[in-house]
Design a protein around this motif. Structure first.
Motif, mmCIF file in Angstrom:
data_model
loop_
_atom_site.group_PDB
_atom_site.id
_atom_site.type_symbol
_atom_site.label_atom_id
_atom_site.label_comp_id
_atom_site.label_asym_id
_atom_site.label_seq_id
_atom_site.Cartn_x
_atom_site.Cartn_y
_atom_site.Cartn_z
ATOM 1 N N THR A 122 0.833 -1.207 0.000
ATOM 2 C CA THR A 122 0.000 0.000 0.000
ATOM 3 C C THR A 122 0.867 1.255 0.000
ATOM 4 O OG1 THR A 122 -1.766 -1.144 1.192
ATOM 5 C CG2 THR A 122 -1.788 1.268 1.252
ATOM 6 N N LYS A 123 1.895 1.265 0.831
ATOM 7 C CA LYS A 123 2.783 2.425 0.895
ATOM 8 C C LYS A 123 3.468 2.679 -0.442
ATOM 9 C CE LYS A 123 6.595 4.389 3.581
ATOM 10 N NZ LYS A 123 7.536 4.165 4.713
ATOM 11 N N LYS A 124 3.839 1.612 -1.149
ATOM 12 C CA LYS A 124 4.493 1.738 -2.455
ATOM 13 C C LYS A 124 3.605 2.471 -3.441
ATOM 14 C CE LYS A 124 5.583 -1.224 -6.443
ATOM 15 N NZ LYS A 124 6.629 -0.421 -7.073
ATOM 16 N N HIS A 125 2.310 2.162 -3.444
ATOM 17 C CA HIS A 125 1.417 2.735 -4.453
ATOM 18 C C HIS A 125 0.687 3.991 -3.977
ATOM 19 C CE1 HIS A 125 2.062 -0.446 -7.347
ATOM 20 N NE2 HIS A 125 1.963 -1.326 -6.354
ATOM 21 N N GLU A 126 0.640 4.216 -2.676
ATOM 22 C CA GLU A 126 -0.030 5.406 -2.149
ATOM 23 C C GLU A 126 0.951 6.535 -1.816
ATOM 24 O OE1 GLU A 126 -3.220 6.280 -1.369
ATOM 25 O OE2 GLU A 126 -4.227 4.447 -2.002
ATOM 26 N N GLY A 127 2.234 6.187 -1.688
ATOM 27 C CA GLY A 127 3.217 7.131 -1.184
ATOM 28 C C GLY A 127 3.313 8.446 -1.936
ATOM 29 N N ALA A 128 3.088 8.427 -3.241
ATOM 30 C CA ALA A 128 3.240 9.640 -4.044
ATOM 31 C C ALA A 128 1.984 10.515 -4.052
ATOM 32 C CB ALA A 128 3.616 9.265 -5.479
ATOM 33 N N ARG A 129 0.900 10.032 -3.482
ATOM 34 C CA ARG A 129 -0.346 10.800 -3.481
ATOM 35 C C ARG A 129 -0.274 11.941 -2.468
ATOM 36 N NH1 ARG A 129 -4.674 8.350 -5.822
ATOM 37 N NH2 ARG A 129 -6.099 9.404 -4.398
ATOM 38 N N ALA A 130 -0.984 13.017 -2.756
ATOM 39 C CA ALA A 130 -0.988 14.176 -1.856
ATOM 40 C C ALA A 130 -1.544 13.801 -0.486
ATOM 41 C CB ALA A 130 -1.802 15.305 -2.476
ATOM 42 N N LYS A 131 -2.584 12.965 -0.480
ATOM 43 C CA LYS A 131 -3.163 12.484 0.767
ATOM 44 C C LYS A 131 -3.235 10.962 0.711
ATOM 45 C CE LYS A 131 -5.980 16.611 1.655
ATOM 46 N NZ LYS A 131 -7.361 17.130 1.908
ATOM 47 N N PRO A 132 -2.115 10.291 0.972
ATOM 48 C CA PRO A 132 -2.079 8.832 0.836
ATOM 49 C C PRO A 132 -2.978 8.118 1.838
ATOM 50 C CG PRO A 132 -0.072 9.641 1.877
ATOM 51 C CD PRO A 132 -0.823 10.848 1.409
ATOM 52 N N TRP A 133 -3.629 7.083 1.335
ATOM 53 C CA TRP A 133 -4.441 6.229 2.198
ATOM 54 C C TRP A 133 -3.514 5.234 2.881
ATOM 55 C CZ3 TRP A 133 -5.293 0.943 2.422
ATOM 56 C CH2 TRP A 133 -6.374 0.515 3.218
ATOM 57 N N ALA A 134 -3.773 4.921 4.142
ATOM 58 C CA ALA A 134 -2.989 3.943 4.892
ATOM 59 C C ALA A 134 -3.907 2.849 5.410
ATOM 60 C CB ALA A 134 -2.273 4.620 6.063
ATOM 61 N N VAL A 135 -3.358 1.661 5.578
ATOM 62 C CA VAL A 135 -4.143 0.540 6.090
ATOM 63 C C VAL A 135 -4.762 0.900 7.435
ATOM 64 C CG1 VAL A 135 -4.013 -1.846 6.908
ATOM 65 C CG2 VAL A 135 -2.752 -1.161 4.856
ATOM 66 N N SER A 136 -4.051 1.667 8.228
ATOM 67 C CA SER A 136 -4.550 2.064 9.554
ATOM 68 C C SER A 136 -5.742 3.015 9.486
ATOM 69 C CB SER A 136 -3.427 2.719 10.360
ATOM 70 O OG SER A 136 -2.904 3.842 9.663
ATOM 71 N N ASP A 137 -6.079 3.511 8.302
ATOM 72 C CA ASP A 137 -7.259 4.365 8.152
ATOM 73 C C ASP A 137 -8.558 3.576 8.303
ATOM 74 O OD1 ASP A 137 -5.607 6.486 7.700
ATOM 75 O OD2 ASP A 137 -5.887 6.555 5.531
ATOM 76 N N SER A 138 -8.481 2.266 8.118
ATOM 77 C CA SER A 138 -9.660 1.409 8.250
ATOM 78 C C SER A 138 -9.689 0.773 9.640
ATOM 79 C CB SER A 138 -9.630 0.300 7.189
ATOM 80 O OG SER A 138 -9.819 0.837 5.905
ATOM 81 N N PRO A 139 -10.883 0.415 10.129
ATOM 82 C CA PRO A 139 -10.990 -0.231 11.445
ATOM 83 C C PRO A 139 -10.175 -1.520 11.493
ATOM 84 C CG PRO A 139 -13.145 0.462 10.656
ATOM 85 C CD PRO A 139 -12.210 0.643 9.507
ATOM 86 N N ALA A 140 -9.549 -1.764 12.619
ATOM 87 C CA ALA A 140 -8.671 -2.927 12.767
ATOM 88 C C ALA A 140 -9.409 -4.241 12.535
ATOM 89 C CB ALA A 140 -8.030 -2.926 14.151
#
Length: 209
Positions: A130-148
């Protein structure tokens, strides 16, 4: 992969760059039921092992991971590719002895494949991908954004993929076998194309110094 000497790419940094730039790979395994292939994103951990290790994941419902592989797995990464018209060759005007071709970049990666289901390992692989493909976005999504608990449920539906790299095969077919004037013509033709992909490949054509 068939690689004539003129097109062989043995530069490890060039090979790794192709892998990093690829959005999708094809994972191929030989099994007693025949060859099985799955398109999926993979990333290369360059710090692990002698040649690096590929990681990714696939759906648990995918039968590929349940079929014992015969020998090493093959991961195919495709780089830029373009159609080359003979009209761009100076040789067309000189002899007419020309035909169309295709220029492309490809990397084949071989190694024993391991499929794993441990939640901690799966979570790490998913987070890194996820970090590889979201890293360049202005507001990257992270796995931790979703409920555990939601993420935990999603992890139960996938299987991890780990491939310690045994060897690479790199191919960069960019008209290296053509005379200087033909390569100049190909570069100019691609640069003048209305297709954005063609224009991106134009600088990859090796020109005479």
């Amino acid at each position: 992969m068939y690689i004539p000497p003129a097109f062989r790419d043995d530069d490890i940094e060039s090979i790794r760059a192709t892998i990093r730039a690829a959005r999708l790979a094809s994972l191929v395994t030989a099994t007693t039921e025949g060859p099985v292939a799955t398109p999926l994103p993979l990333f290369l951990d360059e710090s692990e092992g002698e040649h690096g290790v590929l990681y990714g994941h696939m759906a648990k419902a995918n039968s590929q991971w349940k079929l014992p592989p015969i020998g090493d797995a093959l991961a195919i990464f495709s780089g830029p590719d373009v159609y080359v018209t003979p009209s761009w060759y100076a040789t067309k005007q000189e002899t007419g002895k020309v035909v169309p071709t295709w220029n492309y970049v490809a990397v084949h990666v071989y190694g024993p494949v391991e499929f794993f289901q441990e939640p901690e390992r799966l979570l790490e692989a998913v987070m890194r991908l996820t970090k590889k493909h979201e890293g360049a976005r202005a507001k990257p999504w992270a796995v931790s954004d979703s409920p555990a608990d939601f993420i935990a449920a999603q992890l139960r539906g996938i299987v991890g993929v780990r491939i310690p790299v045994v060897r690479f095969e790199g191919k960069r077919k960019m008209s290296q076998n053509r005379p200087d004037a033909d390569r100049i013509g190909v570069a100019r033709g691609l640069a003048a194309s209305e297709d954005h992909g063609d224009r991106e490949v134009a600088p990859l054509i090796p020109l005479p110094v």
